[in-house]
Design a protein around this motif. Sequence first.
Motif, PDB file in Angstrom:
ATOM      1  N   SER A  73       0.928  -1.273  -0.006  1.00  0.00           N
ATOM      2  CA  SER A  73      -0.135   0.100   0.026  1.00  0.00           C
ATOM      3  C   SER A  73       0.854   1.320   0.043  1.00  0.00           C
ATOM      4  N   PRO A  74       0.547   2.069  -0.832  1.00  0.00           N
ATOM      5  CA  PRO A  74       1.348   3.535  -0.869  1.00  0.00           C
ATOM      6  C   PRO A  74       1.261   4.380   0.426  1.00  0.00           C
ATOM      7  N   ARG A  75       0.242   3.996   1.190  1.00  0.00           N
ATOM      8  CA  ARG A  75       0.112   4.879   2.487  1.00  0.00           C
ATOM      9  C   ARG A  75      -0.564   3.920   3.592  1.00  0.00           C
ATOM     10  N   PRO A  76      -0.408   4.278   4.659  1.00  0.00           N
ATOM     11  CA  PRO A  76      -1.157   3.552   5.966  1.00  0.00           C
ATOM     12  C   PRO A  76      -2.650   4.177   5.796  1.00  0.00           C
ATOM     13  N   GLY A  77      -3.483   2.893   5.820  1.00  0.00           N
ATOM     14  CA  GLY A  77      -4.871   3.403   5.680  1.00  0.00           C
ATOM     15  C   GLY A  77      -5.445   2.854   4.472  1.00  0.00           C
ATOM     16  N   LEU A  78      -4.572   2.637   3.360  1.00  0.00           N
ATOM     17  CA  LEU A  78      -5.195   2.178   2.091  1.00  0.00           C
ATOM     18  C   LEU A  78      -4.986   0.800   2.066  1.00  0.00           C
ATOM     19  N   PRO A  79      -5.768  -0.186   1.511  1.00  0.00           N
ATOM     20  CA  PRO A  79      -5.453  -1.481   0.947  1.00  0.00           C
ATOM     21  C   PRO A  79      -4.448  -1.704   0.384  1.00  0.00           C
ATOM     22  N   ARG A  80      -3.977  -3.047   0.403  1.00  0.00           N
ATOM     23  CA  ARG A  80      -2.814  -3.366  -0.648  1.00  0.00           C
ATOM     24  C   ARG A  80      -3.094  -3.348  -2.214  1.00  0.00           C
ATOM     25  N   ASP A  81      -4.484  -3.900  -2.324  1.00  0.00           N
ATOM     26  CA  ASP A  81      -4.831  -3.947  -3.679  1.00  0.00           C
ATOM     27  C   ASP A  81      -6.339  -3.107  -3.896  1.00  0.00           C
ATOM     28  N   ASN A  82      -6.682  -2.894  -5.129  1.00  0.00           N
ATOM     29  CA  ASN A  82      -7.997  -2.284  -5.465  1.00  0.00           C
ATOM     30  C   ASN A  82      -7.949  -0.881  -4.861  1.00  0.00           C
ATOM     31  N   PHE A  83      -7.135   0.048  -5.090  1.00  0.00           N
ATOM     32  CA  PHE A  83      -7.125   1.475  -4.686  1.00  0.00           C
ATOM     33  C   PHE A  83      -6.837   2.226  -5.966  1.00  0.00           C
ATOM     34  N   SER A  84      -7.033   3.487  -5.646  1.00  0.00           N
ATOM     35  CA  SER A  84      -6.654   4.424  -6.453  1.00  0.00           C
ATOM     36  C   SER A  84      -5.997   5.728  -5.798  1.00  0.00           C
ATOM     37  N   ILE A  85      -5.103   6.361  -6.243  1.00  0.00           N
ATOM     38  CA  ILE A  85      -4.486   7.369  -5.615  1.00  0.00           C
ATOM     39  C   ILE A  85      -4.236   8.598  -6.455  1.00  0.00           C
ATOM     40  N   ARG A  86      -4.350   9.806  -5.966  1.00  0.00           N
ATOM     41  CA  ARG A  86      -3.837  11.137  -6.809  1.00  0.00           C
ATOM     42  C   ARG A  86      -2.916  11.945  -6.010  1.00  0.00           C
ATOM     43  N   TRP A  87      -1.631  12.168  -6.567  1.00  0.00           N
ATOM     44  CA  TRP A  87      -0.644  13.133  -5.956  1.00  0.00           C
ATOM     45  C   TRP A  87      -0.698  14.243  -6.896  1.00  0.00           C
ATOM     46  N   THR A  88      -0.463  15.580  -6.149  1.00  0.00           N
ATOM     47  CA  THR A  88      -0.548  16.721  -6.856  1.00  0.00           C
ATOM     48  C   THR A  88       0.716  17.733  -6.047  1.00  0.00           C
ATOM     49  N   GLY A  89       1.194  18.460  -6.967  1.00  0.00           N
ATOM     50  CA  GLY A  89       2.106  19.307  -6.753  1.00  0.00           C
ATOM     51  C   GLY A  89       2.811  20.134  -7.897  1.00  0.00           C
ATOM     52  N   TYR A  90       4.172  20.169  -8.089  1.00  0.00           N
ATOM     53  CA  TYR A  90       4.767  20.819  -9.197  1.00  0.00           C
ATOM     54  C   TYR A  90       5.828  20.105  -9.506  1.00  0.00           C
ATOM     55  N   LEU A  91       6.087  20.166 -10.897  1.00  0.00           N
ATOM     56  CA  LEU A  91       7.465  19.703 -11.424  1.00  0.00           C
ATOM     57  C   LEU A  91       8.455  20.713 -11.718  1.00  0.00           C
ATOM     58  N   ARG A  92       9.653  20.649 -11.039  1.00  0.00           N
ATOM     59  CA  ARG A  92      10.638  21.457 -11.469  1.00  0.00           C
ATOM     60  C   ARG A  92      11.468  21.379 -12.709  1.00  0.00           C
ATOM     61  N   VAL A  93      11.249  21.920 -13.705  1.00  0.00           N
ATOM     62  CA  VAL A  93      12.037  21.598 -14.791  1.00  0.00           C
ATOM     63  C   VAL A  93      13.272  22.557 -15.058  1.00  0.00           C
ATOM     64  N   PRO A  94      14.207  21.641 -15.027  1.00  0.00           N
ATOM     65  CA  PRO A  94      15.633  22.590 -15.082  1.00  0.00           C
ATOM     66  C   PRO A  94      16.093  23.262 -16.231  1.00  0.00           C
ATOM     67  N   ALA A  95      15.447  23.046 -17.363  1.00  0.00           N
ATOM     68  CA  ALA A  95      15.993  23.725 -18.457  1.00  0.00           C
ATOM     69  C   ALA A  95      15.050  23.789 -19.589  1.00  0.00           C
ATOM     70  N   THR A  96      14.718  24.309 -20.173  1.00  0.00           N
ATOM     71  CA  THR A  96      13.913  24.658 -21.465  1.00  0.00           C
ATOM     72  C   THR A  96      13.915  23.492 -22.179  1.00  0.00           C
ATOM     73  N   GLY A  97      13.140  22.834 -22.956  1.00  0.00           N
ATOM     74  CA  GLY A  97      13.394  21.898 -24.083  1.00  0.00           C
ATOM     75  C   GLY A  97      12.414  20.896 -24.092  1.00  0.00           C
ATOM     76  N   LYS A  98      12.541  19.892 -24.790  1.00  0.00           N
ATOM     77  CA  LYS A  98      11.888  18.666 -25.363  1.00  0.00           C
ATOM     78  C   LYS A  98      12.192  17.654 -24.265  1.00  0.00           C
ATOM     79  N   TYR A  99      11.265  17.340 -23.299  1.00  0.00           N
ATOM     80  CA  TYR A  99      11.365  16.070 -22.467  1.00  0.00           C
ATOM     81  C   TYR A  99      10.838  14.875 -22.865  1.00  0.00           C
ATOM     82  N   THR A 100      11.220  13.739 -22.898  1.00  0.00           N
ATOM     83  CA  THR A 100      10.516  12.487 -23.027  1.00  0.00           C
ATOM     84  C   THR A 100      10.290  12.001 -21.762  1.00  0.00           C
ATOM     85  N   LEU A 101       8.916  11.739 -21.477  1.00  0.00           N
ATOM     86  CA  LEU A 101       8.342  11.173 -20.294  1.00  0.00           C
ATOM     87  C   LEU A 101       8.066   9.669 -20.505  1.00  0.00           C
ATOM     88  N   GLY A 102       8.385   9.049 -19.648  1.00  0.00           N
ATOM     89  CA  GLY A 102       8.231   7.564 -19.581  1.00  0.00           C
ATOM     90  C   GLY A 102       7.388   7.165 -18.301  1.00  0.00           C
TER      91      GLY A 102
END
Length: 113
Positions: free
Chosen positions: A1-30
């Motif tokens: 489980s990603p966090r106490p209180g969540l089941p090991r299986d059959n869950f969903s989670i959403r994380w929010t925040g900001y991504l700090r990009v170090p330089a302008t350009g094209k990034y391939t995300l995987g």
Amino acid sequence: SPRPGLPRDNFSIRWTGYLRVPATGKYTLGLLANEGARVYLDEQLAVEEPKGANKRKPTQNTVSLTEGLHPLRVEFWDGGGLSRLRLFWRPPGSNADEIVPARAFVHEIGAEN
């Protein structure tokens, strides 16, 4: 489980925040997830893995980003078995994918980390 209180299986989670990009350009995300995941940058879908079970290579997408902070939302769901989510990037000028480093994630504006 990603966090106490969540089941090991059959869950969903959403994380929010900001991504700090170090330089302008094209990034391939995987994105590698055992079930499914979506990554949004600047409120736009940047990369999606709707059914990742048994995949060995990340789903990829190339996006143009400017240096600085970008709103980030990661959605992940798991139906059972091993829970795994990895977010990679290939910065401009690089030939290798790397896991996005912890220093690139900011939880709130004005935060040091």
